[in-house]
Scaffold this motif. Structure first.
Motif, short mmCIF file in Angstrom:
data_model
loop_
_atom_site.label_atom_id
_atom_site.label_comp_id
_atom_site.label_asym_id
_atom_site.label_seq_id
_atom_site.Cartn_x
_atom_site.Cartn_y
_atom_site.Cartn_z
N SER A 77 0.86 -1.18 0.00
CA SER A 77 0.00 0.00 0.00
C SER A 77 0.90 1.24 0.00
O SER A 77 1.56 1.52 1.00
CB SER A 77 -0.91 0.00 1.23
OG SER A 77 -1.68 1.19 1.28
N PRO A 78 0.96 2.00 -1.10
CA PRO A 78 1.95 3.06 -1.24
C PRO A 78 1.55 4.42 -0.69
O PRO A 78 2.34 5.37 -0.78
CB PRO A 78 2.14 3.14 -2.76
CG PRO A 78 0.79 2.79 -3.31
CD PRO A 78 0.24 1.74 -2.36
N MET A 79 0.36 4.54 -0.13
CA MET A 79 -0.08 5.83 0.41
C MET A 79 -1.05 5.61 1.55
O MET A 79 -1.69 4.55 1.64
CB MET A 79 -0.71 6.70 -0.69
CG MET A 79 -2.00 6.14 -1.26
SD MET A 79 -2.56 6.98 -2.78
CE MET A 79 -1.52 6.16 -4.03
N ASN A 80 -1.17 6.61 2.42
CA ASN A 80 -2.05 6.50 3.58
C ASN A 80 -2.80 7.81 3.79
O ASN A 80 -2.17 8.86 3.92
CB ASN A 80 -1.24 6.17 4.84
CG ASN A 80 -2.10 6.16 6.08
OD1 ASN A 80 -2.98 5.31 6.24
ND2 ASN A 80 -1.89 7.12 6.97
N GLU A 81 -4.12 7.74 3.80
CA GLU A 81 -4.95 8.94 4.01
C GLU A 81 -4.37 10.11 3.22
O GLU A 81 -3.95 11.13 3.78
CB GLU A 81 -5.08 9.22 5.50
CG GLU A 81 -5.75 8.06 6.23
CD GLU A 81 -6.00 8.31 7.72
OE1 GLU A 81 -5.58 9.36 8.22
OE2 GLU A 81 -6.62 7.43 8.36
N PRO A 82 -4.33 9.97 1.89
CA PRO A 82 -3.52 10.87 1.05
C PRO A 82 -4.04 12.30 0.92
O PRO A 82 -3.37 13.13 0.31
CB PRO A 82 -3.52 10.16 -0.30
CG PRO A 82 -4.81 9.38 -0.31
CD PRO A 82 -4.98 8.91 1.11
N ASP A 83 -5.21 12.61 1.48
CA ASP A 83 -5.67 14.00 1.49
C ASP A 83 -4.95 14.83 2.54
O ASP A 83 -5.01 16.06 2.52
CB ASP A 83 -7.19 14.06 1.75
CG ASP A 83 -7.98 13.73 0.51
OD1 ASP A 83 -7.74 14.36 -0.52
OD2 ASP A 83 -8.82 12.81 0.57
N ASP A 84 -4.28 14.17 3.46
CA ASP A 84 -3.71 14.84 4.64
C ASP A 84 -2.19 14.88 4.54
O ASP A 84 -1.55 13.86 4.28
CB ASP A 84 -4.13 14.07 5.90
CG ASP A 84 -3.93 14.85 7.18
OD1 ASP A 84 -3.22 15.87 7.16
OD2 ASP A 84 -4.47 14.40 8.22
N THR A 85 -1.60 16.06 4.76
CA THR A 85 -0.15 16.16 4.82
C THR A 85 0.39 15.73 6.18
O THR A 85 1.58 15.55 6.34
CB THR A 85 0.33 17.59 4.56
OG1 THR A 85 -0.09 18.44 5.65
CG2 THR A 85 -0.20 18.13 3.24
N PHE A 86 -0.50 15.61 7.16
CA PHE A 86 -0.11 15.35 8.55
C PHE A 86 0.86 16.44 9.02
O PHE A 86 1.93 16.17 9.54
CB PHE A 86 0.47 13.94 8.72
CG PHE A 86 -0.57 12.86 8.53
CD1 PHE A 86 -1.26 12.37 9.62
CD2 PHE A 86 -0.88 12.37 7.27
CE1 PHE A 86 -2.24 11.38 9.46
CE2 PHE A 86 -1.85 11.40 7.10
CZ PHE A 86 -2.54 10.91 8.20
N GLY A 87 0.41 17.68 8.81
CA GLY A 87 1.24 18.84 9.07
C GLY A 87 1.57 19.09 10.52
O GLY A 87 2.54 19.79 10.82
N THR A 88 0.79 18.52 11.45
CA THR A 88 1.13 18.68 12.87
C THR A 88 2.31 17.79 13.26
O THR A 88 2.87 17.95 14.34
CB THR A 88 -0.08 18.35 13.76
OG1 THR A 88 -0.47 16.99 13.55
CG2 THR A 88 -1.25 19.28 13.45
#
Length: 490
Positions: free
Chosen positions: A174-185
């Motif tokens: 699986s090459p991506m995870n919750e891809p709408d989010d940059t996880f900027g925090t």
């Protein structure tokens, strides 16, 4: 919940009403795995004594434990910029074609344990690409660089090929995870992958895997966090995926959506892709209304709560039920298999490990003391969720077919599964299972012969007082209050 024990308690006799029910003759989807992930807890538990690490592996993968049939290994991005060290897994990547295979000893240890226990579904999943492939040069807060997609695909294929050469064969990546989010925090690794990039990632990865002789490794995407994220974006990338490149459409369910929305997710995912849908992550649920926190059938939302009892187990059970009957997913994974989010101090208050609290999180099947580094408490604490997952992992056999069950009262939900081949179980050989979850506060009886699934051979039950108890065949079976019971047929 008790440290490292699976107590067996003889079932008591209960007064119960007898219900009539039936199992449909119309087959549903084929199911192929029940599991959990190896993010991030190995970074903690790897420092525990070897005997405890072995026991953790047995609880997850062994016959005396849950016997999970799926395990998700996290390929780390290096954790650059991540502010929680436990959530900063090491990366193998040094530069294109150059790797440090001694990295991530903690994660690899438990991956090896899963392989040694012959867990049939092994997925390599990624939260962030190496930092040379993200827009901000960090493992969180950035985007995947479009010009680096082919290099990223080659990196993943190299990692999977390395483990193949070491005798560990991943079935999926699986090459991506919750891809709408940059996880900027930066509380964890993450990167944004836009809808316009996603098909290119899948197609490039398929080519890289095939070039490495890894044609058997299936690709899943896009691990959207919720129905609300998946539905408006699916048509922007799924039609651009090359035929045969994608093995499964994977999704999470942090929106805790209603049945109609979840059913739409499954339908849209399958119609646009031509492949099955997989539910690959969920955790951190609590009753949407505080007045319903003791109700296992309550509407759920995202939030803090530590619920180790049958209430928390059956809340997970309703998510499994919705996944299989509404989305018609072919696979179900919980999020982190182990967690330190217990929300209390077991050494100061031993009973807290079996008592709900609002400070912890429902993000594990097994828990450990978050203060282990200072107080040296390395005990493991099981929850009823672990044993609910044991029912599904043991009795929803890989390749079995789901059948709907009707005629049950509103407080009991059930699903039947049939296998083409006879399966070995603790009570004898079986070809069919009937999983029944009693969400109510009173017992109900069923007559197994009504299922029409063959000769009843016995089953297993988990109750508020019993983690796991097998039983033999009889004419009538009581479903205790707040319980999960599996009936087996040959």
């Amino acid at each position: 919940m008790a440290p490292l024990s699976i107590p067996l308690v003889i079932l008591g006799v209960q007064c119960a009403t007898t219900l009539a029910f039936s199992v449909s003759s119309s087959p549903g989807q084929t199911v192929n795995g029940i599991g959990a992930s190896g993010a991030w807890w190995p970074n903690d538990v790897f420092s525990f004594p070897e005997s405890v690490r072995e026991q953790a592996a047995e609880l997850l993968f062994g016959q005396s434990g849950a016997g999970l049939t799926s395990y998700r290994y996290n390929i780390g991005g290096g954790g650059v910029g991540v502010n929680n060290p436990t959530r900063a897994p090491q990366t193998f990547f040094v530069s294109p074609g150059v790797y440090n295979w001694s990295a991530d000893a903690a994660g690899v240890y438990f991956l090896q344990k899963a392989a040694q226990h012959n867990v049939p579904q092994l997925t390599a999943f990624v939260n962030s690409a190496p930092t040379t492939m993200t827009t901000n040069g960090r493992s969180c807060g950035g985007n995947l660089v479009t010009s680096q997609i082919q290099a990223y695909a080659k990196c993943l294929a190299d990692v999977i090929a390395h483990f193949r050469d070491q005798g560990i064969r991943f079935t999926h990546v699986s090459p991506m995870n919750e891809p709408d989010d940059t996880f900027g925090t930066c509380g964890q690794e993450g990167m944004q992958v836009t809808p316009q990039q996603r098909a290119s990632v899948v197609n490039s990865l398929r080519s890289a895997l095939d070039a490495a002789g890894l044609q058997s490794v299936g690709i899943m995407a896009d691990e959207s966090s919720s129905t609300g994220n998946f539905l408006p974006e699916a048509s922007q990338w799924l039609p651009q995926v090359n035929k045969g490149a994608l093995a499964a459409v994977s999704h999470h369910q942090y929106g805790f959506n209603n049945d109609a929305s979840v059913a739409q997710l499954g339908s849209v995912g399958r119609s646009l892709s031509g492949v099955e849908t997989w539910f690959t992550e969920i955790c951190c649920f609590t009753a949407a209304s505080s007045s319903q926190k003791s109700n296992p059938a309550a509407a759920l939302t995202y939030g803090s709560a530590f619920e180790p009892t049958m209430v928390g187990a059956l809340q997970l059970g309703q998510l499994l039920y919705q996944s299989f009957t509404q989305a018609q997913d072919a696979h179900f994974d919980f999020w982190t298999a182990l967690s330190g989010g217990i929300g209390c101090s077991p050494l100061n208050n031993p009973s807290c490990v079996t008592t709900p609290n609002s400070n912890g999180w429902n993000d594990g099947l097994v828990y450990y003391d978050p203060s282990f580094a200072s107080n040296h408490n390395t005990a493991l604490y099981t929850t009823k969720r672990l044993f609910l997952m044991k029912h599904f992992a043991n009795f929803v056999w890989l390749g079995s077919t789901r059948f709907a069950v009707s005629g049950l009262p509103s407080n009991v939900v059930g699903m039947a599964f049939k296998s083409a081949a006879s399966q070995s179980t603790p009570v004898g050989s079986a070809r069919a299972s009937l999983i029944l979850m009693n969400m109510g506060n009173s017992a109900t009886s069923v007559q197994p012969s009504q299922a029409g699934l063959g000769n009843f051979v016995g089953g297993a039950v988990t109750t508020p007082n019993t983690d796991w108890q097998t039983f033999g065949a009889s004419g009538s079976v009581s479903l205790p209050a707040l319980s999960i019971t599996t009936l087996l047929f040959q």
